[in-house]
Design a protein around this motif. Structure first.
Motif, PDB file in Angstrom:
ATOM      1  N   UNK A   1      35.709  42.701  35.415  1.00 52.02           N
ATOM      2  CA  UNK A   1      36.207  42.601  36.794  1.00 52.02           C
ATOM      3  C   UNK A   1      36.450  43.951  37.467  1.00 52.02           C
ATOM      4  N   UNK A   2      36.972  44.925  36.733  1.00 56.47           N
ATOM      5  CA  UNK A   2      37.301  46.179  37.421  1.00 56.47           C
ATOM      6  C   UNK A   2      36.037  46.974  37.743  1.00 56.47           C
ATOM      7  N   UNK A   3      35.059  46.951  36.846  1.00 59.04           N
ATOM      8  CA  UNK A   3      33.788  47.621  37.151  1.00 59.04           C
ATOM      9  C   UNK A   3      33.114  46.942  38.349  1.00 59.04           C
ATOM     10  N   UNK A   4      33.183  45.623  38.369  1.00 60.62           N
ATOM     11  CA  UNK A   4      32.612  44.854  39.480  1.00 60.62           C
ATOM     12  C   UNK A   4      33.271  45.252  40.800  1.00 60.62           C
ATOM     13  N   UNK A   5      34.596  45.384  40.766  1.00 61.80           N
ATOM     14  CA  UNK A   5      35.341  45.762  41.975  1.00 61.80           C
ATOM     15  C   UNK A   5      34.901  47.136  42.474  1.00 61.80           C
ATOM     16  N   UNK A   6      34.731  48.057  41.544  1.00 61.42           N
ATOM     17  CA  UNK A   6      34.320  49.414  41.920  1.00 61.42           C
ATOM     18  C   UNK A   6      32.940  49.388  42.585  1.00 61.42           C
ATOM     19  N   UNK A   7      32.007  48.647  41.978  1.00 65.82           N
ATOM     20  CA  UNK A   7      30.647  48.593  42.529  1.00 65.82           C
ATOM     21  C   UNK A   7      30.629  47.917  43.906  1.00 65.82           C
TER      22      UNK A   7
ATOM     23  N   UNK B   1      30.106  32.249  49.022  1.00 62.30           N
ATOM     24  CA  UNK B   1      29.286  32.305  47.811  1.00 62.30           C
ATOM     25  C   UNK B   1      28.327  33.494  47.760  1.00 62.30           C
ATOM     26  N   UNK B   2      28.288  34.267  48.826  1.00 63.66           N
ATOM     27  CA  UNK B   2      27.385  35.420  48.824  1.00 63.66           C
ATOM     28  C   UNK B   2      28.139  36.744  48.840  1.00 63.66           C
ATOM     29  N   UNK B   3      29.338  36.743  49.384  1.00 62.32           N
ATOM     30  CA  UNK B   3      30.089  37.993  49.460  1.00 62.32           C
ATOM     31  C   UNK B   3      30.833  38.196  48.146  1.00 62.32           C
ATOM     32  N   UNK B   4      30.430  39.176  47.350  1.00 62.39           N
ATOM     33  CA  UNK B   4      31.019  39.289  46.011  1.00 62.39           C
ATOM     34  C   UNK B   4      32.528  39.523  46.034  1.00 62.39           C
ATOM     35  N   UNK B   5      33.041  40.042  47.151  1.00 57.21           N
ATOM     36  CA  UNK B   5      34.480  40.295  47.227  1.00 57.21           C
ATOM     37  C   UNK B   5      35.286  39.020  47.020  1.00 57.21           C
TER      38      UNK B   5
ATOM     39  N   UNK C   1      28.950  36.015  36.712  1.00 57.42           N
ATOM     40  CA  UNK C   1      28.839  36.513  35.333  1.00 57.42           C
ATOM     41  C   UNK C   1      29.154  38.010  35.277  1.00 57.42           C
ATOM     42  N   UNK C   2      28.640  38.754  36.242  1.00 58.40           N
ATOM     43  CA  UNK C   2      28.917  40.197  36.294  1.00 58.40           C
ATOM     44  C   UNK C   2      30.413  40.442  36.500  1.00 58.40           C
ATOM     45  N   UNK C   3      30.990  39.676  37.417  1.00 59.22           N
ATOM     46  CA  UNK C   3      32.418  39.819  37.698  1.00 59.22           C
ATOM     47  C   UNK C   3      33.250  39.530  36.450  1.00 59.22           C
ATOM     48  N   UNK C   4      32.956  38.421  35.784  1.00 56.16           N
ATOM     49  CA  UNK C   4      33.784  38.028  34.633  1.00 56.16           C
ATOM     50  C   UNK C   4      33.573  38.939  33.433  1.00 56.16           C
ATOM     51  N   UNK C   5      32.384  39.515  33.340  1.00 55.30           N
ATOM     52  CA  UNK C   5      32.095  40.435  32.242  1.00 55.30           C
ATOM     53  C   UNK C   5      33.014  41.658  32.323  1.00 55.30           C
TER      54      UNK C   5
ATOM     55  N   UNK D   1      34.820  36.552  45.084  1.00 54.43           N
ATOM     56  CA  UNK D   1      35.016  36.267  43.660  1.00 54.43           C
ATOM     57  C   UNK D   1      36.301  36.902  43.148  1.00 54.43           C
ATOM     58  N   UNK D   2      36.594  38.071  43.687  1.00 52.62           N
ATOM     59  CA  UNK D   2      37.743  38.812  43.189  1.00 52.62           C
ATOM     60  C   UNK D   2      39.077  38.189  43.600  1.00 52.62           C
ATOM     61  N   UNK D   3      39.061  37.379  44.655  1.00 48.96           N
ATOM     62  CA  UNK D   3      40.326  36.803  45.095  1.00 48.96           C
ATOM     63  C   UNK D   3      40.417  35.307  44.805  1.00 48.96           C
ATOM     64  N   UNK D   4      39.305  34.596  44.920  1.00 49.64           N
ATOM     65  CA  UNK D   4      39.389  33.143  44.743  1.00 49.64           C
ATOM     66  C   UNK D   4      38.363  32.608  43.749  1.00 49.64           C
ATOM     67  N   UNK D   5      38.023  33.446  42.770  1.00 52.69           N
ATOM     68  CA  UNK D   5      37.032  33.080  41.750  1.00 52.69           C
ATOM     69  C   UNK D   5      37.101  31.618  41.330  1.00 52.69           C
ATOM     70  N   UNK D   6      38.304  31.183  40.908  1.00 56.97           N
ATOM     71  CA  UNK D   6      38.414  29.849  40.313  1.00 56.97           C
ATOM     72  C   UNK D   6      38.199  28.728  41.337  1.00 56.97           C
ATOM     73  N   UNK D   7      38.245  29.071  42.644  1.00 59.95           N
ATOM     74  CA  UNK D   7      38.016  28.024  43.650  1.00 59.95           C
ATOM     75  C   UNK D   7      36.545  27.880  44.019  1.00 59.95           C
ATOM     76  N   UNK D   8      35.744  28.834  43.589  1.00 57.87           N
ATOM     77  CA  UNK D   8      34.316  28.774  43.918  1.00 57.87           C
ATOM     78  C   UNK D   8      33.582  28.045  42.796  1.00 57.87           C
ATOM     79  N   UNK D   9      32.990  26.920  43.120  1.00 58.90           N
ATOM     80  CA  UNK D   9      32.318  26.131  42.083  1.00 58.90           C
ATOM     81  C   UNK D   9      30.956  25.643  42.577  1.00 58.90           C
ATOM     82  N   UNK D  10      30.092  25.368  41.627  1.00 58.51           N
ATOM     83  CA  UNK D  10      28.749  24.908  41.952  1.00 58.51           C
ATOM     84  C   UNK D  10      28.772  23.610  42.755  1.00 58.51           C
ATOM     85  N   UNK D  11      29.675  22.690  42.397  1.00 59.57           N
ATOM     86  CA  UNK D  11      29.646  21.400  43.091  1.00 59.57           C
ATOM     87  C   UNK D  11      30.115  21.526  44.540  1.00 59.57           C
TER      88      UNK D  11
END
Lengths: 208, 208
Positions: A103-109, A163-167, A97-101, A169-179
């Motif tokens: 993405x660039x601020x998330x990357x900086x943090x 699923x724990x390394x926030x980095x 949610x933070x990433x999608x809100x 999300x920045x490269x394969x966001x759409x491949x990470x899913x709950x199921x």
């Protein structure tokens, strides 16, 4: 000033600094923060006496919901495999949610956190501590048979790192899913043990 | 000039450019390379007509040993779990050797690869292709029961990402070991299937 006031002010300034970090694209020093929020240097210095105190306050703010999630899951009465899944999925959803809100601020943090990892380490250690508790609970019910806790910890950390390394999300966001995360936890509970399954092929070797 | 000569020259210049990329800390353009090696612009342009051709040649050079490893493992007569392990461990060892030889050059090359991922994608796709072959072989012997190949592929990619994503070496090098990789492969072979183990807790839900 009494302590609750100081804490509230510290949290308010940290939230401002976190937001500003994303907008500026780099670390916010107490000086920059003072100028931005129109608060005196003396006041900022009273709240953040050391240069790193502001950074630490931002890190705390970032991890606060993660700590709350982990504590809530641990205190729940779910069976071990459900606890494992919730332990990961809730923090993953928060990061996503933070990433999608923004993405660039998330990357900086993320980049700042990686660069000053020594200020983040205590939260990583805390997550390891809680995971060890979950592993012990699971082992008490017969899961992960034969494994030392530290060994189970490092293997589980590695198998769930997507699923724990926030980095990631920045490269394969759409491949990470709950199921998929659920399937990974199921795989751990079905297959992780101290048994040598022979993948490395060295179990049969003996000293000459 | 005949084609083998051109290929040899291309590979030699790509090797020089790869080395130079690490030393300079950033991408090497054909112009920079021409100046560095004392070769005419016309000559460089004959070998690398497009700006991206030099970058592609460096990427090819980087992945050449990885492709050779994967093909050798696939062609071997090892059992599936041994193939899986060798498929990962040999490429991991290669990355680790490169990283330890020159960590900062390694970091520069990783960052460039991430930034221009569209030039690297074909090699990632090739690794996926080979992994699908391994999965099919394993399933023919009864492993990963019930899973679609694409589903097994994405789950296995995620559970092994610590050993394939070179960035991880830069942060947790000392925690990545051959014996843990073997334990992960053993866990996959013991536990990965289409069976819902209940981690997500939604298997019992039905539409109202």
């Amino acid at each position: 000033m009494n302590t609750p006031d100081l804490r509230q002010e510290r949290a308010r300034l940290a939230a401002y600094a976190m937001d500003l970090t994303g907008r500026r694209g780099g670390e916010v020093t107490p000086e920059i923060l003072a100028a931005e929020v129109g608060v005196s240097r003396a006041r900022i210095e009273a709240i953040f006496p050391e240069e790193s105190d502001l950074f630490d306050a931002v890190v705390e703010l970032w991890f606060e919901p993660h700590v709350a999630i982990m504590e809530e899951v641990l205190a729940s009465d779910l069976p071990p495999n459900r606890k494992f899944y919730e332990f990961y999925v809730r923090r993953f959803r928060r990061n996503r949610a933070e990433f999608r809100r923004d993405p660039s601020a998330f990357a900086v943090l993320c980049e700042l956190g990686a660069r000053r990892f020594e200020r983040v380490r205590s939260f990583v250690d805390l997550a390891d501590h809680y995971l060890c508790e979950l592993i012990a609970e699971a082992q008490a019910e017969g899961h992960f048979p034969g494994l030392e806790i530290d060994r189970a910890l490092t293997l589980i950390n590695q198998m769930t790192v997507a699923y724990t390394m926030p980095d990631l999300l920045q490269t394969v966001d759409e491949r990470l899913t709950e199921d998929k995360l659920a399937a990974i936890v199921d795989t751990l509970f079905a297959g992780l043990s101290a048994t040598d399954g022979g993948a490395s092929g060295v179990s049969g070797l003996r000293p000459a």
